[in-house]
Enzyme design. Structure first.
Site, PDB file in Angstrom:
ATOM      1  N   HIS A  17      24.773  40.325  54.725  1.00  0.00           N
ATOM      2  CA  HIS A  17      25.224  40.331  53.323  1.00  0.00           C
ATOM      3  C   HIS A  17      24.831  41.650  52.666  1.00  0.00           C
ATOM      4  CE1 HIS A  17      24.689  35.680  53.345  1.00  0.00           C
ATOM      5  NE2 HIS A  17      25.989  35.930  53.319  1.00  0.00           N
ATOM      6  N   LYS A  41      27.921  22.366  49.466  1.00  0.00           N
ATOM      7  CA  LYS A  41      28.104  23.042  50.746  1.00  0.00           C
ATOM      8  C   LYS A  41      27.115  22.557  51.812  1.00  0.00           C
ATOM      9  CE  LYS A  41      28.921  27.361  52.942  1.00  0.00           C
ATOM     10  NZ  LYS A  41      28.627  28.774  53.060  1.00  0.00           N
ATOM     11  N   ARG A  92      33.455  38.923  59.338  1.00  0.00           N
ATOM     12  CA  ARG A  92      32.731  39.038  60.610  1.00  0.00           C
ATOM     13  C   ARG A  92      33.702  38.751  61.750  1.00  0.00           C
ATOM     14  NH1 ARG A  92      28.386  34.738  58.874  1.00  0.00           N
ATOM     15  NH2 ARG A  92      30.393  33.830  58.348  1.00  0.00           N
ATOM     16  N   SER A 130      23.969  32.796  57.442  1.00  0.00           N
ATOM     17  CA  SER A 130      22.824  32.106  56.822  1.00  0.00           C
ATOM     18  C   SER A 130      22.509  30.827  57.587  1.00  0.00           C
ATOM     19  CB  SER A 130      23.149  31.757  55.366  1.00  0.00           C
ATOM     20  OG  SER A 130      23.365  32.918  54.616  1.00  0.00           O
TER      21      SER A 130
HETATM   22  O1  PNS Z   1      28.980  32.158  51.054  1.00  0.00           O
HETATM   23  P1  PNS Z   1      30.336  31.551  51.055  1.00  0.00           P
HETATM   24  O2  PNS Z   1      30.301  30.113  51.444  1.00  0.00           O
HETATM   25  O3  PNS Z   1      31.330  32.321  51.867  1.00  0.00           O
HETATM   26  O4  PNS Z   1      30.875  31.632  49.538  1.00  0.00           O
HETATM   27  C1  PNS Z   1      32.023  30.944  49.163  1.00  0.00           C
HETATM   28  C2  PNS Z   1      32.298  31.176  47.662  1.00  0.00           C
HETATM   29  C3  PNS Z   1      31.106  30.809  46.826  1.00  0.00           C
HETATM   30  C4  PNS Z   1      32.655  32.628  47.441  1.00  0.00           C
HETATM   31  C5  PNS Z   1      33.521  30.286  47.300  1.00  0.00           C
HETATM   32  O5  PNS Z   1      33.254  28.961  47.639  1.00  0.00           O
HETATM   33  C6  PNS Z   1      33.897  30.346  45.820  1.00  0.00           C
HETATM   34  O6  PNS Z   1      34.489  31.314  45.385  1.00  0.00           O
HETATM   35  N1  PNS Z   1      33.506  29.308  45.054  1.00  0.00           N
HETATM   36  C7  PNS Z   1      33.827  29.234  43.637  1.00  0.00           C
HETATM   37  C8  PNS Z   1      34.924  28.204  43.366  1.00  0.00           C
HETATM   38  C9  PNS Z   1      36.304  28.824  43.473  1.00  0.00           C
HETATM   39  O7  PNS Z   1      36.626  29.774  42.799  1.00  0.00           O
HETATM   40  N2  PNS Z   1      37.151  28.229  44.342  1.00  0.00           N
HETATM   41  C10 PNS Z   1      38.524  28.669  44.486  1.00  0.00           C
HETATM   42  C11 PNS Z   1      38.750  29.656  45.598  1.00  0.00           C
HETATM   43  S1  PNS Z   1      38.641  28.887  47.177  1.00  0.00           S
END
Ligand code: PNS
Length: 163
Positions: A17, A41, A92, A130
């Site tokens: 990250h 999650k 990745r 993670s």
């Molecule tokens: O670390 P991650 O799991 O790749 O992060 C995912 C994240 C937090 C970026 C994604 O779940 C997110 O954007 N959540 C906010 C809710 C949202 O906007 N959802 C619509 C797009 S899928």
């Protein structure tokens, strides 16, 4: 002034990250690291949102144009709120692609003024996640080098002693 968002759950922040954030900070004037509450999650995050923000803040303290903040909303709404026009995600192995592609498409549909930009992970971090870090640390293995030193200490505190 170009401002980008680097969103994620960061449970916890890894060296992978951090590499993406450092590289985004070289491209954009300002980078906002957005730590998602993500309560659902994978059975819930290991670290609280406060701990994850704190770890991300410490990990990025050396980068002048990076700030860290929590969020619990749609990402595009946060982008509007902080005046960010780009979402930066790390890509990745090919296994990331489908999920990231879906999120990018949905975010574009929700707000086509916000672009998603992928930065490809360096080979060293291609298979780092993670979840893998938590699994290794949970079984007493060393994740030194895979996470910032202070994150390593928190993992040991939380999951038990390293062998
Ligand atoms: O670390 P991650 O799991 O790749 O992060 C995912 C994240 C937090 C970026 C994604 O779940 C997110 O954007 N959540 C906010 C809710 C949202 O906007 N959802 C619509 C797009 S899928």
């Amino acid at each position: 002034m170009k401002r980008a968002l680097c969103p994620g759950t960061f449970d916890p922040m890894t060296s992978g990250h951090l590499d993406i954030i450092e590289r985004a900070a070289c491209i954009f004037d300002e980078v906002v690291v957005a730590v998602a509450a993500s309560p659902d999650k994978g059975g819930g995050p290991l670290f609280s949102i406060e701990d994850r923000v704190d770890m991300a803040t410490q990990a990025t303290a050396h980068i002048a144009n990076v700030t860290v903040r929590p969020f619990d909303s749609l990402l595009v709404d946060l982008a509007r709120e902080v005046h960010a026009t780009v979402i930066v995600k790390g890509l990745r192995a090919v296994t990331d692609f489908e999920r990231e592609f879906q999120m990018a498409q949905l975010n574009y549909r929700l707000d086509d003024a916000v672009e998603t930009l992928f930065i490809v992970s360096i080979p060293e971090y291609m298979y780092l996640s993670s979840s893998a870090v938590k699994q290794i640390a949970g079984h007493g293995g060393s994740v030194s080098g895979l996470v910032p030193a202070h994150v390593n200490e928190r993992l040991i505190e939380r999951l038990g002693k390293r062998r």
